[in-house]
Structures are given as C-alpha cells and as structure tokens.
Design a protein around this motif. Structure first.
Motif, mmCIF file in Angstrom:
data_model
loop_
_atom_site.group_PDB
_atom_site.id
_atom_site.type_symbol
_atom_site.label_atom_id
_atom_site.label_comp_id
_atom_site.label_asym_id
_atom_site.label_seq_id
_atom_site.Cartn_x
_atom_site.Cartn_y
_atom_site.Cartn_z
ATOM 1 N N ASN A 1 0.760 -1.067 -0.028
ATOM 2 C CA ASN A 1 0.004 0.089 0.164
ATOM 3 C C ASN A 1 0.723 1.176 0.023
ATOM 4 O OD1 ASN A 1 0.756 0.367 2.544
ATOM 5 N ND2 ASN A 1 -0.929 -0.643 3.394
ATOM 6 N N GLU A 2 0.251 2.453 0.064
ATOM 7 C CA GLU A 2 1.010 3.659 -0.097
ATOM 8 C C GLU A 2 1.970 3.890 0.948
ATOM 9 O OE1 GLU A 2 0.066 8.347 -0.903
ATOM 10 O OE2 GLU A 2 -1.366 6.907 -0.725
ATOM 11 N N ALA A 3 1.603 3.524 2.162
ATOM 12 C CA ALA A 3 2.583 3.889 3.326
ATOM 13 C C ALA A 3 3.773 2.735 3.203
ATOM 14 C CB ALA A 3 1.745 3.757 4.635
ATOM 15 N N ASP A 4 3.323 1.556 2.907
ATOM 16 C CA ASP A 4 4.701 0.668 2.810
ATOM 17 C C ASP A 4 5.521 0.748 1.598
ATOM 18 O OD1 ASP A 4 3.934 -1.093 5.064
ATOM 19 O OD2 ASP A 4 2.264 -1.971 4.162
ATOM 20 N N ARG A 5 4.752 1.171 0.589
ATOM 21 C CA ARG A 5 5.678 1.603 -0.553
ATOM 22 C C ARG A 5 6.540 2.812 -0.271
ATOM 23 N NH1 ARG A 5 7.624 -1.552 -4.733
ATOM 24 N NH2 ARG A 5 5.499 -2.215 -5.100
ATOM 25 N N ALA A 6 6.025 3.741 0.534
ATOM 26 C CA ALA A 6 6.840 4.767 0.924
ATOM 27 C C ALA A 6 8.230 4.358 1.803
ATOM 28 C CB ALA A 6 6.308 5.897 1.719
ATOM 29 N N THR A 7 7.771 3.424 2.628
ATOM 30 C CA THR A 7 8.863 2.830 3.443
ATOM 31 C C THR A 7 10.106 1.821 2.678
ATOM 32 O OG1 THR A 7 7.611 2.415 5.305
ATOM 33 C CG2 THR A 7 9.517 1.182 5.490
ATOM 34 N N TRP A 8 9.328 1.193 1.770
ATOM 35 C CA TRP A 8 10.317 0.443 0.784
ATOM 36 C C TRP A 8 11.122 1.281 -0.122
ATOM 37 C CZ3 TRP A 8 10.644 0.916 -4.515
ATOM 38 C CH2 TRP A 8 11.110 0.098 -5.342
ATOM 39 N N LEU A 9 10.405 2.602 -0.552
ATOM 40 C CA LEU A 9 11.481 3.557 -1.150
ATOM 41 C C LEU A 9 12.472 4.065 -0.292
ATOM 42 C CD1 LEU A 9 11.594 5.039 -4.042
ATOM 43 C CD2 LEU A 9 10.141 7.010 -2.809
ATOM 44 N N ARG A 10 12.430 4.512 0.799
ATOM 45 C CA ARG A 10 13.597 4.746 1.704
ATOM 46 C C ARG A 10 14.514 3.790 1.535
ATOM 47 N NH1 ARG A 10 9.026 6.613 4.778
ATOM 48 N NH2 ARG A 10 9.435 5.093 6.292
ATOM 49 N N HIS A 11 14.258 2.522 2.139
ATOM 50 C CA HIS A 11 15.268 1.394 1.952
ATOM 51 C C HIS A 11 15.880 1.380 0.337
ATOM 52 C CE1 HIS A 11 14.345 -0.412 5.974
ATOM 53 N NE2 HIS A 11 13.261 -0.309 5.534
ATOM 54 N N VAL A 12 15.189 1.335 -0.491
ATOM 55 C CA VAL A 12 15.883 1.161 -1.744
ATOM 56 C C VAL A 12 16.603 2.276 -2.028
ATOM 57 C CG1 VAL A 12 15.383 0.996 -4.437
ATOM 58 C CG2 VAL A 12 14.072 -0.468 -2.590
ATOM 59 N N ARG A 13 16.389 3.511 -1.879
ATOM 60 C CA ARG A 13 16.989 4.707 -2.128
ATOM 61 C C ARG A 13 18.340 4.426 -1.189
ATOM 62 N NH1 ARG A 13 16.566 8.306 -5.341
ATOM 63 N NH2 ARG A 13 14.774 9.058 -6.552
ATOM 64 N N ALA A 14 18.274 4.186 -0.037
ATOM 65 C CA ALA A 14 19.473 4.173 0.886
ATOM 66 C C ALA A 14 20.333 3.169 0.230
ATOM 67 C CB ALA A 14 19.091 3.716 2.168
ATOM 68 N N PHE A 15 19.759 2.062 -0.243
ATOM 69 C CA PHE A 15 20.614 1.044 -0.941
ATOM 70 C C PHE A 15 21.408 1.401 -2.177
ATOM 71 C CE2 PHE A 15 20.929 -2.730 -4.032
ATOM 72 C CZ PHE A 15 21.645 -3.383 -3.631
ATOM 73 N N LEU A 16 20.718 2.058 -3.074
ATOM 74 C CA LEU A 16 21.181 2.475 -4.205
ATOM 75 C C LEU A 16 22.372 3.736 -4.123
ATOM 76 C CD1 LEU A 16 17.886 3.070 -6.403
ATOM 77 C CD2 LEU A 16 19.447 1.203 -6.592
ATOM 78 N N ARG A 17 22.157 4.480 -2.900
ATOM 79 C CA ARG A 17 23.297 5.143 -2.692
ATOM 80 C C ARG A 17 24.674 4.734 -2.305
ATOM 81 N NH1 ARG A 17 18.907 8.332 -0.060
ATOM 82 N NH2 ARG A 17 19.615 7.270 1.889
ATOM 83 N N THR A 18 24.518 3.430 -1.925
ATOM 84 C CA THR A 18 25.775 2.593 -1.626
ATOM 85 C C THR A 18 26.571 2.046 -2.700
ATOM 86 O OG1 THR A 18 24.556 0.608 -1.423
ATOM 87 C CG2 THR A 18 24.636 1.939 0.624
ATOM 88 N N LEU A 19 25.664 1.959 -3.889
ATOM 89 C CA LEU A 19 26.327 1.357 -5.039
ATOM 90 C C LEU A 19 27.617 2.182 -5.704
ATOM 91 C CD1 LEU A 19 23.310 0.257 -6.919
ATOM 92 C CD2 LEU A 19 24.641 -0.923 -5.309
ATOM 93 N N PRO A 20 28.592 1.606 -6.228
ATOM 94 C CA PRO A 20 29.539 2.266 -6.868
ATOM 95 C C PRO A 20 29.255 3.179 -7.840
ATOM 96 C CG PRO A 20 30.372 0.094 -6.397
ATOM 97 C CD PRO A 20 28.988 0.157 -6.237
ATOM 98 N N ALA A 21 29.746 4.423 -8.223
ATOM 99 C CA ALA A 21 29.388 5.158 -9.292
ATOM 100 C C ALA A 21 29.812 4.386 -10.707
ATOM 101 C CB ALA A 21 30.270 6.561 -9.416
ATOM 102 N N ARG A 22 28.841 4.689 -11.753
ATOM 103 C CA ARG A 22 29.246 4.087 -12.955
ATOM 104 C C ARG A 22 30.557 4.495 -13.630
ATOM 105 N NH1 ARG A 22 24.145 5.498 -16.750
ATOM 106 N NH2 ARG A 22 24.695 7.560 -15.976
ATOM 107 N N ALA A 23 31.110 3.468 -14.332
ATOM 108 C CA ALA A 23 32.305 3.907 -14.957
ATOM 109 C C ALA A 23 32.083 4.654 -16.387
ATOM 110 C CB ALA A 23 33.052 2.549 -15.584
ATOM 111 N N THR A 24 32.848 5.871 -16.382
ATOM 112 C CA THR A 24 32.606 6.531 -17.785
ATOM 113 C C THR A 24 33.624 6.396 -18.704
ATOM 114 O OG1 THR A 24 34.087 8.295 -16.645
ATOM 115 C CG2 THR A 24 31.604 8.261 -16.122
#
Length: 269
Positions: free
Chosen positions: A246-269
C-alpha cells in the motif's frame, strides 16, 4: 553459468522514464509496470532512467502463444534495456520479477550492477503453488471474477481488507479485475515453475532483499531463503506489509531502496 548470453530482438512493450543510472524493472505475475511500481515511478525517475518492460500479456505486449520460459523472459528484459540505450543497470524485481531479476544477473552478469528483490522467491512455496493452481484452473474456466477475488484475498493485508466496508467488496473486485492483464494465467504458470536456487550462489553483485512480513501470496520465508542463499545480501523487513504494497509501505520500501542505491559504486565513464 556466468557466460554472457546473446540478446534476442526486443519485442516487449516498454515504459521508459527519467534520466540517470538505469533501473530495469521486473514486474510480478498478474501485474505490470504501473501496477507494481506506479507509486514510485515519478520519484525514482528524478535521478534514474527507468526501463520497464511488460511481460507477454501485460501492458501493450501481446499474450504469449506458448508457456513462458524464464531464460527467454530474462533475455527479453535485457534486450529492452539495451534497446533503450542502457548497457548496464540495477534490476528491481517484484514477486515473479525477483526470479526474473536473478536469472538476468546470472545470464548477463556484465550488465547488472545490483539487485533489489521484493516479495520474491527462489522456488514457489506452498502458498504460491496453491494460488497459482487455483488461478490457472479458474482462468481456464473463464472465472475471472473469482481470480480477482483470490487476488484481493491473497495480495492485500488484513488491515487494508478490514478497512473496506462489506458493501464495497464487489467494487474492490471490479477494480481488481479491471487492472488484471490478460496474460495473468501465463504469468502464474511460470511462477509455479521457476527455480533459481542454483543461481543464488553465482550472484556477485550487491543485493537488497525486501520481505513484506504480512505477505499471504508469497510467504515471507521465501524472501528469507533468497537472502540466505546470496552471499552478502542485505535483508530488510516491511512489518505487516502485504504482497501488494500500500502507499505507506511503498514509501518505506522507497526509503530502503534509495539508501541501498546510494551505496552502489558510481558507474564507470
């Protein structure tokens, strides 16, 4: 297992949105890109390129003429991303899409940066097996209203169901039926057959596993088994969350996913 596979010509209807590092979206059985990810598409597209292919029988993709195969579907998702100009990506898989995401990573390891697996399973558990059998049987008898009733019962939380007035139940079924794609039976047939248990040991990218603990379609234990089988996987729980967030749980999901994505190495250029 880790040999890069040749890509087929892409033939799936695809949603492409946003700009930035690519996220390849793998939706669930009986769902679609907007049905699974609609609450977060705009947010994620602010700083990511979203590539969302629809499986056969979902979105604008034609219904399959034969049973779906996991390898073919995984290759089609990758072909869709490459056709959209994205050579590498993080894969976000929901439910059946989690198994698709795992197979994408083992068939195309050079292209996958990370995985997010939500309400996923390495192999169908008893709850999913029973639901898939019922859905295929009801669909074969053209009892689509009963498929929608089963979807409501299996995919919504007890709390959300308790908030619906008895007089509104029929309207809920009608709304569910309206968004159910024609390929639903094919999707659940595939979900009942996939087995990516042997793939898990071959994953070498960062993995986030998200377990909705109130899920009644795919048991939370299936997410725990996914995480346990992947070296270094991060597991987070969504307490009480249902299979369809639901909307509330998806918002929590989004916080976890964004935190995870921030830990990923930058793409090679």
């Amino acid at each position: 297992m880790t040999t890069e596979q040749a890509l087929p010509a892409p033939r799936l209807d695809v949603v492409v949105k946003g700009s930035g590092p690519a996220l390849l979206l793998a939706h669930g059985a009986g769902g679609g890109i907007h049905g699974n990810f609609g609450l977060v598409l705009d947010d994620l597209a602010r700083d990511h390129t979203l590539v969302g292919p629809h499986y056969p029988g979902a979105g604008g993709t034609s219904v399959a003429e034969k049973p779906l195969e996991l390898d073919e579907l995984a290759d089609q998702l990758v072909a869709s991303a490459v056709a959209a100009g994205q050579e590498s990506f993080t894969v976000l898989g929901e439910s059946l899409g989690s198994a698709v995401a795992v197979r994408v990573a083992t068939r195309h390891p050079a292209r996958v940066r990370a995985l997010v697996l939500t309400a996923g399973f390495p192999v169908a558990d008893p709850a999913l097996t029973l639901a898939a059998q019922l859905i295929k049987s009801l669909a074969a008898a053209e009892q689509w209203g009963d498929v929608a009733r089963l979807a409501c019962l299996s995919c919504m939380s007890a709390t959300d169901l308790a908030g619906i007035a008895p007089t509104d139940v029929d309207a809920l079924v009608t709304q569910t039926l309206a968004v159910m794609p024609p390929g639903t039976a094919h999707h659940f047939d595939l979900a009942s057959r996939v087995d990516v248990r042997a793939d898990l040991a071959h994953l070498s990218v960062p993995v986030l596993v998200v377990a909705p603990t109130g899920d009644r379609l795919v048991l939370p234990e299936s997410s725990y088994r996914l995480a346990a089988g992947i070296t270094g996987a991060e597991l987070v729980e969504l307490p009480g969350a249902a299979h369809v967030l639901n909307e509330a749980d998806r918002a929590t999901w989004l916080r976890h996913v964004r935190a995870f994505l921030r830990t990923l190495p930058a793409r090679a250029t």
